[in-house]
Design a protein around this motif. Sequence first.
Motif, PDB file in Angstrom:
ATOM      1  N   LEU A 248      27.088   8.235 -31.860  1.00 52.09           N
ATOM      2  CA  LEU A 248      25.633   8.292 -32.032  1.00 52.09           C
ATOM      3  C   LEU A 248      25.037   6.897 -32.146  1.00 52.09           C
ATOM      4  O   LEU A 248      23.967   6.619 -31.604  1.00 52.09           O
ATOM      5  CB  LEU A 248      25.291   9.115 -33.276  1.00 52.09           C
ATOM      6  N   GLU A 249      25.724   6.013 -32.858  1.00 52.03           N
ATOM      7  CA  GLU A 249      25.238   4.647 -33.023  1.00 52.03           C
ATOM      8  C   GLU A 249      25.318   3.854 -31.720  1.00 52.03           C
ATOM      9  O   GLU A 249      24.439   3.047 -31.416  1.00 52.03           O
ATOM     10  CB  GLU A 249      26.064   3.929 -34.105  1.00 52.03           C
ATOM     11  N   GLY A 255      16.363   2.329 -28.450  1.00 48.67           N
ATOM     12  CA  GLY A 255      16.767   0.959 -28.721  1.00 48.67           C
ATOM     13  C   GLY A 255      17.725   0.430 -27.677  1.00 48.67           C
ATOM     14  O   GLY A 255      17.523   0.581 -26.477  1.00 48.67           O
ATOM     15  N   GLU A 256      18.784  -0.215 -28.169  1.00 44.04           N
ATOM     16  CA  GLU A 256      19.758  -0.848 -27.287  1.00 44.04           C
ATOM     17  C   GLU A 256      20.950   0.053 -26.982  1.00 44.04           C
ATOM     18  O   GLU A 256      21.955  -0.397 -26.464  1.00 44.04           O
ATOM     19  CB  GLU A 256      20.258  -2.151 -27.934  1.00 44.04           C
ATOM     20  N   ARG A 257      20.854   1.316 -27.332  1.00 45.37           N
ATOM     21  CA  ARG A 257      21.971   2.225 -27.124  1.00 45.37           C
ATOM     22  C   ARG A 257      22.158   2.516 -25.635  1.00 45.37           C
ATOM     23  O   ARG A 257      21.200   2.501 -24.864  1.00 45.37           O
ATOM     24  CB  ARG A 257      21.757   3.513 -27.915  1.00 45.37           C
ATOM     25  N   MET A 258      23.388   2.818 -25.287  1.00 44.97           N
ATOM     26  CA  MET A 258      23.743   2.902 -23.866  1.00 44.97           C
ATOM     27  C   MET A 258      23.868   4.347 -23.398  1.00 44.97           C
ATOM     28  O   MET A 258      24.527   5.159 -24.056  1.00 44.97           O
ATOM     29  CB  MET A 258      25.082   2.178 -23.630  1.00 44.97           C
ATOM     30  N   PRO A 259      23.300   4.701 -22.233  1.00 48.83           N
ATOM     31  CA  PRO A 259      23.474   6.051 -21.687  1.00 48.83           C
ATOM     32  C   PRO A 259      24.912   6.241 -21.228  1.00 48.83           C
ATOM     33  O   PRO A 259      25.524   5.330 -20.653  1.00 48.83           O
ATOM     34  CB  PRO A 259      22.502   6.083 -20.509  1.00 48.83           C
ATOM     35  N   ALA A 260      25.461   7.431 -21.483  1.00 46.36           N
ATOM     36  CA  ALA A 260      26.875   7.638 -21.163  1.00 46.36           C
ATOM     37  C   ALA A 260      27.187   9.106 -20.946  1.00 46.36           C
ATOM     38  O   ALA A 260      26.428   9.997 -21.345  1.00 46.36           O
ATOM     39  CB  ALA A 260      27.755   7.077 -22.286  1.00 46.36           C
ATOM     40  N   ILE A 261      28.335   9.331 -20.310  1.00 54.26           N
ATOM     41  CA  ILE A 261      28.921  10.654 -20.120  1.00 54.26           C
ATOM     42  C   ILE A 261      30.209  10.696 -20.938  1.00 54.26           C
ATOM     43  O   ILE A 261      30.965   9.724 -20.973  1.00 54.26           O
ATOM     44  CB  ILE A 261      29.248  10.914 -18.638  1.00 54.26           C
ATOM     45  N   THR A 401      34.851  -3.078 -25.730  1.00 53.98           N
ATOM     46  CA  THR A 401      33.745  -3.514 -26.581  1.00 53.98           C
ATOM     47  C   THR A 401      32.396  -3.211 -25.926  1.00 53.98           C
ATOM     48  O   THR A 401      32.309  -2.929 -24.721  1.00 53.98           O
ATOM     49  CB  THR A 401      33.849  -5.021 -26.861  1.00 53.98           C
ATOM     50  N   VAL A 402      31.345  -3.306 -26.733  1.00 46.12           N
ATOM     51  CA  VAL A 402      29.993  -3.094 -26.216  1.00 46.12           C
ATOM     52  C   VAL A 402      29.653  -4.083 -25.100  1.00 46.12           C
ATOM     53  O   VAL A 402      29.122  -3.679 -24.052  1.00 46.12           O
ATOM     54  CB  VAL A 402      28.961  -3.179 -27.365  1.00 46.12           C
ATOM     55  N   PRO A 403      29.950  -5.380 -25.246  1.00 44.49           N
ATOM     56  CA  PRO A 403      29.672  -6.304 -24.140  1.00 44.49           C
ATOM     57  C   PRO A 403      30.412  -5.920 -22.855  1.00 44.49           C
ATOM     58  O   PRO A 403      29.864  -6.103 -21.761  1.00 44.49           O
ATOM     59  CB  PRO A 403      30.154  -7.651 -24.683  1.00 44.49           C
TER      60      PRO A 403
END
Length: 428
Positions: A248-249, A255-261, A401-403
Amino acid sequence: MARRARDVYTEWRGGTCRVKWWTGEYHDDGRKRFESKGGFTDEDEAYDYGLDKMAEIRQGTSVSNRDGATLMSDWLDDWLAGMDHAHLTERAYRSAIENHIRPYFKKRNTAVKDVDVLAYRAFRKHVNNVLAEGSAKNVMMVFGMVLDDAVPRLLKTSPVERTRRRGKFKKKAKERKKDVTPESVEQLARNARIVFGQAGYAFVWTMALTGMRPAELYGLTREYCYPNWPSSDPRPDADEEDRYEEDLERYGQGGERMPAIRVERQVQYKDSELRFFPPKYESSRTLVVPPFLADLLEQLLASHDHRWVFPAIQGNSLGAINFDYTYWRLIADGAKERKGRSPRWDRAAIPEVPSFKGKRLYLLRHGHKAWLDEDGHSKFAVESRMGHEVPGVEGIYSSVTVPMERAIMKSMQERWEALQKRLGRAEG
């Protein structure tokens, strides 16, 4: 009866000598269980045979008369009952046994102990005569496992002849593949839209930009797809609560959250019913998607109310149809315009896509891997995205990682935008 050594006896019956030896087992009433072999004409030879059997029992290499008489058909039942494999693997093994191995040996009433090197070669010759090379190889692989597992209880040693490479190295032939270009993917997507609507267009681009396996795409449902996931995650595993909150985070909307499957399952047929199974190699994983694909998926889900993200024409899962034959060959190879008795059967002409003509749908997944490599992404991030296990220290200590995920999103988005510019110039 003459006692020659402890638990080894010889006796003459008629004109031949028989030897008896203790198997190391007891009957239910506490008496020792013996086995015997007759037909000897020399008592010393019979006695030595009994000593050899006792030595084998001590070494754990003995096959009892009772176990040695086990028929291949009965051993196959035991072997199948002990299987613990993924669904598709078990189905393939069972098919090899029921269609080829069992009929051959049941017809001959063969005991396991009688499958020696010559019997093994005879079966291999039979299989090579009735099956194509690849299928024959698979059957012999299963047969080899069946025989290997019969050692030491039913066979002293396995008669399987292992292939040993000798002489000059000969490289195995690889499938010839052409580079997957964004233009070819776009044409496939447009063709798919002609075949089964906007779901087809999104299906092709989703496979090309996530590397998902076909059965994972066939089984993708709303709750595991952007924009619903991760807030819609069913959370079936109580031990994964920490991951659900972290998802969820990291991937929630805003915000800066990333769309994903989220890849949690695939669909396969079992007992004539389409069912959910874990992904191949238990490779559950989260796949970030570039902004344009996120928008495409959001529009697609808003356009229909089916359970499946990419429904077939009738609204059911693509896994419930023969996708390769019904859809993919039209999409890749092209088709002429179709005029039916009713307008709903009409279909525009479908142009062929030369780099995919006659090729497998799976090559779209291969193309995604090539794109990731071309863009220089971390090996661990690439292999994890493809659902592969990374061996060694790298697999133990590395993480996505997020990056890393943002870099993948960025490079995939840039490919799309560069394609749109080229198409705009060409079509303008």
